[in-house]
Write an enzyme that holds these catalytic residues in place. Sequence first.
Site, PDB file in Angstrom:
ATOM      1  N   LYS A   1      -4.832  11.753 -29.759  1.00 24.14           N
ATOM      2  CA  LYS A   1      -3.478  11.377 -29.331  1.00 24.14           C
ATOM      3  C   LYS A   1      -2.976  10.247 -30.220  1.00 24.14           C
ATOM      4  O   LYS A   1      -3.499   9.145 -30.175  1.00 24.14           O
ATOM      5  CB  LYS A   1      -3.463  10.937 -27.872  1.00 24.14           C
ATOM      6  CG  LYS A   1      -2.096  10.470 -27.405  1.00 24.14           C
ATOM      7  CD  LYS A   1      -2.147  10.016 -25.956  1.00 24.14           C
ATOM      8  CE  LYS A   1      -0.797   9.449 -25.526  1.00 24.14           C
ATOM      9  NZ  LYS A   1      -0.496   8.157 -26.148  1.00 24.14           N
TER      10      LYS A   1
ATOM     11  N   ASP B   1     -11.819   2.015 -40.681  1.00 22.31           N
ATOM     12  CA  ASP B   1     -11.085   1.813 -41.937  1.00 22.31           C
ATOM     13  C   ASP B   1     -11.450   0.493 -42.605  1.00 22.31           C
ATOM     14  O   ASP B   1     -11.484   0.404 -43.836  1.00 22.31           O
ATOM     15  CB  ASP B   1      -9.572   1.861 -41.673  1.00 22.31           C
ATOM     16  CG  ASP B   1      -9.072   3.265 -41.374  1.00 22.31           C
ATOM     17  OD1 ASP B   1      -9.823   4.225 -41.653  1.00 22.31           O
ATOM     18  OD2 ASP B   1      -7.955   3.407 -40.853  1.00 22.31           O
TER      19      ASP B   1
ATOM     20  N   SER C   1      -5.960   7.496 -27.762  1.00 25.90           N
ATOM     21  CA  SER C   1      -4.830   6.604 -27.929  1.00 25.90           C
ATOM     22  C   SER C   1      -5.254   5.211 -28.380  1.00 25.90           C
ATOM     23  O   SER C   1      -5.631   5.023 -29.530  1.00 25.90           O
ATOM     24  CB  SER C   1      -4.039   6.563 -26.617  1.00 25.90           C
ATOM     25  OG  SER C   1      -2.697   6.251 -26.849  1.00 25.90           O
TER      26      SER C   1
END
Length: 728
Positions: free
Chosen positions: A500, A486, A475
């Site tokens: 999740k 990224d 999460s």
Amino acid sequence: MKLKTPAVALLSLALVVPLALLARADGDALPGTAAPTADQATTSKLVYGLLSDSRYAYRPRALDDALSQDIFKRYLEALDGGKQYFTVADIDKFGPYKTQMDDAIRSGELTPAYDIFAVYKQRVGERIAHARALLKQDFDFSGSERWEYDREKAPWAADTQELDGVWKKSVMNDWLRLKLAGKQPDEIRKTLDKRYATYQRTVNELKSEDVFQTFLNGYSSAIDPHTDYFTPKTAENFNQAMSLSLEGIGAQLQRQDDLVVIREIIPGGPADMNGKLKAGDRIVAVGQGKSGPMTDVIGWRIDDVVTQIRGKKDTQVRLEYIPAESGVDGKHAQVTITRQKVKLEEQAAKAETITLPAVDGQPERRIGVVKLPAFYQDFEGRRRNPNDYTSATRDIGKLLAQFKADGISGVVMDLRNNGGGSLDEAVELTGLFIDKGPVVQVRESGGRVTVNADTKPGVAWDGPLAVLTNRGSASASEIFAGAIQDYGRGLVIGETTFGKGTVQNMVDLDRWPANEAPRFGQVKLTIAQFFRVAGGSTQHKGVVPDIAFPVSVDATEYGESTYDNALPWTKIAAVPHTQYGNFAPLLPRLEALHAARVATDKEFEWWSKDVSDFRIEAAKKYVSLNEAERRAERDKQETQRKQRQAERKTLGLALDPLADDAADDGLGANERDIVKDAAREKLADKRPDPLLRESAAILADAIDVLGHDRTLSAQVLPESTMPGSWSD
């Protein structure tokens, strides 16, 4: 129905939601047969309104007969997931309820849930009586029998005779564990009889609220894996865990037999400052204020005792206790403590430094490590004072400032087993490492996508960075790790994360009726799905590391992909974001250096072997009941521990503080010496951690390679976009 949704978004990962009825909550004790209350009927209707309305739930489901059958199945699993109590006859008897659960929830007429529970409670009594009767006999451990402990997918037992066989093997396994630990038959009988009686008592002590919470969680989990119902008491505990604070005396309690025992005194808390109480003391009575009557709490549930001890800051509580050094019939003592706000520092972010020696001409490196158990935040404290509140990001910011002052070469963020927490904290923590920009995209049920961004200019740490993950990283951990990856801001090392990719809000059911005191509880409701800035979701797939360690837990056994009703993976458009680096050209070099190093790293070799052995054993889903086989395996493990400890001494490695205390003692947590068990738990945190050390070494490799290979450095880290430098 109209409910206001709180603004605070959570990404808490309920890896183990309150499935079993051992969950604790307020309510009336069950005198034989449980019955629903008027408040529960109202609560059921409120929860139905939330979960069936697309204005609130991300993926609402119509409460019809199809969903009713799913709720029925999940409720039975919550009660008897191991299929050790109900028989086929019981399930057939419950058959008419399969299509009545929806009607029960909508109307608040909850009789079906309580009828099923009444049978469950009766069956537990029968099974426990059978198990205790089995202890009168002797067992033969020379055969080829085995205890198949994983019964989740087993069919319901045909009759009580089949259950007798299941329980006999379960009892045999309990007996054999104690026998292998050196216990004699009379001691084994006494220990197990007490264990089974304790379980019976625990079930007898279940309250109406426990039954109700479990039933409603059968409904909420049918909607999606991370939607949960909390009673007022469990909601309070959840919020305290998120804020890392509570108002009380600062003592960790544990029930043992009929007494509540102090397991640990929290440093800096009121009990610690008072100085009279210590670990091992047994609480027998509690009084409010300086002169309130003392209430005997012997035999009480631990949550009820905790409710008596906790209270408003600056109020007083009196405790009557038996000192640890006295027997249970020893002289009682009394202490008065003024309650205060207690910070749960043990669960806060912590820092340490790993020093890597100079090797092959490379200089000594000091790598800072931040261990973060959860993305915590005191939401109420932030509302009261936005400049002073408990926050993971605020705590880590201070640790990073100290790393900079100490001249640390690089930082490893250790997010292993970090199941998530506050969405705001995930965004703000990322902001400590990037100079403004989007962190995560959030898509609501209607399809609207918003971008949560770091808006504060500047960074707290502009140097080399790595993020260490495992399958338990979920999460909010995945948001942070995904953003760092990224942006090309750092390396992700370890295992693929949990997967999740959903956002939950805590919805207070008392907000709508505007109750003065909590009555209806709260719902942790899935309201959105999050996506990385590159557009992909972590749902199911998780964050894949740049440098992978051997997988410790199979994805078919643990993770989002194991839920039968989890949201599917999907992708949306990327959002523009800075690309600080591209580590792809560097990874082959780092992989080669990593492989060469771990090939001669004894601790990493041992860990890899242990993981392999564990996965082989776990895949079997059974244990042998042959004493010779089990003893041989135990002896083999004991010999291995001793050999490894001896090798540690020879190689000059840090010793394993639990090497001499690692054998299975056959006992449960509440059967051990509480003080010694707490000390053992502390020592476990000091065991050698080859994965963390190797992560630091990989980060040091990246620093060294990029510092000496200017061509590669220019490919990986364009200087015009980096907030700092990875080179010397």
